[in-house]
Design a protein around this motif. Structure first.
Motif, PDB file in Angstrom:
ATOM      1  N   ALA A  31       0.821  -1.431  -0.107  1.00 48.36           N
ATOM      2  CA  ALA A  31      -0.062  -0.120   0.037  1.00 48.36           C
ATOM      3  C   ALA A  31       1.003   1.225   0.125  1.00 48.36           C
ATOM      4  CB  ALA A  31      -0.942   0.224   1.347  1.00 48.36           C
ATOM      5  N   LYS A  33       1.007   5.590   0.877  1.00 53.05           N
ATOM      6  CA  LYS A  33       0.648   6.514   1.726  1.00 53.05           C
ATOM      7  C   LYS A  33       1.153   7.972   1.470  1.00 53.05           C
ATOM      8  CE  LYS A  33      -0.741   6.985   6.460  1.00 53.05           C
ATOM      9  NZ  LYS A  33      -0.701   6.334   7.758  1.00 53.05           N
ATOM     10  N   VAL A 178      -2.426   1.757   6.727  1.00 53.00           N
ATOM     11  CA  VAL A 178      -2.703   1.593   5.316  1.00 53.00           C
ATOM     12  C   VAL A 178      -2.486  -0.019   5.008  1.00 53.00           C
ATOM     13  CG1 VAL A 178      -2.480   3.658   4.474  1.00 53.00           C
ATOM     14  CG2 VAL A 178      -0.777   2.204   4.215  1.00 53.00           C
ATOM     15  N   SER A 179      -3.498  -0.514   4.197  1.00 54.65           N
ATOM     16  CA  SER A 179      -3.184  -1.947   3.610  1.00 54.65           C
ATOM     17  C   SER A 179      -3.587  -2.032   2.389  1.00 54.65           C
ATOM     18  CB  SER A 179      -3.787  -2.822   4.627  1.00 54.65           C
ATOM     19  OG  SER A 179      -5.181  -2.614   4.937  1.00 54.65           O
ATOM     20  N   GLY A 180      -3.129  -3.073   1.534  1.00 57.76           N
ATOM     21  CA  GLY A 180      -3.768  -3.231  -0.001  1.00 57.76           C
ATOM     22  C   GLY A 180      -3.077  -4.514  -0.133  1.00 57.76           C
ATOM     23  N   PHE A 189       2.707   0.960  -6.725  1.00 54.63           N
ATOM     24  CA  PHE A 189       1.677   1.742  -6.226  1.00 54.63           C
ATOM     25  C   PHE A 189       1.823   3.179  -7.191  1.00 54.63           C
ATOM     26  CE2 PHE A 189      -0.539   4.740  -3.517  1.00 54.63           C
ATOM     27  CZ  PHE A 189      -1.594   4.178  -3.306  1.00 54.63           C
TER      28      PHE A 189
END
Length: 337
Positions: A31, A33, A178-180, A189
């Motif tokens: 993720a 940020k 955050v996460s993904g 990303f």
């Protein structure tokens, strides 16, 4: 550490949906940020090694999150056990030494087996996953685009896929907020859908391809693919070559006139786009928005059989409209004013 949601009981629907969209079997927990220098100076991410000294574009490192960061980080560092209350208890004997008739000095010791009904337990060793930190780019709003990821690849075909993935998602969420997920083959990303360009003057193709690749940031496109595309662009003698900046560094293009620009995403490599009036603004739009534009503003050359010939004929027509004659030969195309 700052206050943010520390984890999930189950994989969020947004992550499940993204997994469904990923065609391959291998998944990376990742993720991005946007982080300000003030947050870094306040020590919000110091536990991951992100400090004023390391906040430099291009810096990357790995770190095992400290166990004090939270439950998942503690389990990652030392393992854990789970009491299986969903299963029936079983009889287990515990052994201890006891004094005979309560007087060890006179009668000595004996070992007694003490029965007890207990639950089954599952023991998990420490995973020791590391969090990878990449200072990817400096953004226009004075913040930095930081990419966080877990240094493990998770296979959809694994029997423990969801369990392992949830652990990694929670580890990232707990430490970064955050996460993904992303395809392991393309773990990138992009912080902005706007495409900004770096400009290169024409030159020797081999040297130009090398310069573009070296300026390609994280995971630059393959040099052979860049060279092949530049050779195609060169046949029509562009006045400038273009290279995407920041998270869009996999785009390359060529400018032939103020209202004629060609570009392509070298990572996906399935279509080439030709833009006309106001190309500088149009090229900043996401591909999904470009496809919704009136067809008079762009042409899309899909890479199916014969696409290079279709591109050559289109370029011949467009350059002739701008007072430039192109002669298309069997092996080469010459530009004549």
């Amino acid at each position: 550490m700052a206050e943010w949601k520390k984890g999930f009981r189950a994989l969020p629907q947004t992550i499940r949906a993204e997994i469904d969209r990923i065609e391959g079997t291998d998944i990376k927990v990742l993720a991005g940020k946007r982080i300000s220098a003030a947050d870094v100076a306040a020590g919000t991410y110091a536990h991951l090694g992100l400090t004023a000294e390391t906040l430099q574009v291009g810096q990357r490192w790995e770190v095992v999150p400290p166990m004090g960061a939270g439950t998942t980080s503690k389990r990652n560092g030392e393992g854990w056990t789970v009491t299986r209350r969903d299963l029936p208890k079983y009889r287990k004997y515990f052994y201890r030494d006891i004094a005979i008739y309560g007087d060890a000095a006179r009668n000595g010791w004996t070992t007694a087996a003490i029965p007890r009904d207990v639950y089954e337990t599952d023991s998990y060793p420490p995973y020791l996953f590391q969090i990878e930190v990449l200072v990817q780019e400096a953004l226009d709003d004075a913040r930095f685009g930081i990419v966080f990821s877990v240094d493990e690849v998770f296979s959809k075909q694994s029997a423990s896929f969801e369990e392992d993935l949830l652990f990694a998602v929670n580890l990232l969420q707990e430490n970064t907020g955050v996460s993904g997920v992303a395809a392991a083959a393309n773990p990138d990303f992009v912080f902005t859908s706007q495409l900004r360009w770096d400009v290169f003057p024409p030159g020797q193709i081999a040297d130009l391809a090398m310069r573009i690749q070296q300026n390609g940031g994280r995971n630059p496109p393959d040099l052979a693919k860049i060279t092949e595309r530049l050779e195609l662009f060169e046949q029509f003698q562009p006045v400038e070559y273009l290279k995407g900046l920041g998270g869009n560094d996999h785009y390359i293009g060529a400018k032939y006139a103020d209202n004629l620009v060609v570009f392509e995403n070298m990572r996906h490599g399935n279509a080439l786009y030709v833009l006309y009036d106001d190309w500088a603004t149009l090229s900043q739009k996401p591909r999904s928005e470009i496809l919704k534009l009136p067809t008079s503003k762009f042409d899309r050359i899909i890479h199916t059989e014969g696409w290079t010939n279709r591109f050559a004929k289109l370029m011949q027509h467009e350059l002739q409209l701008r007072g430039v004659r192109i002669r298309i030969g069997r092996n080469q195309r010459r530009r004549q004013h």
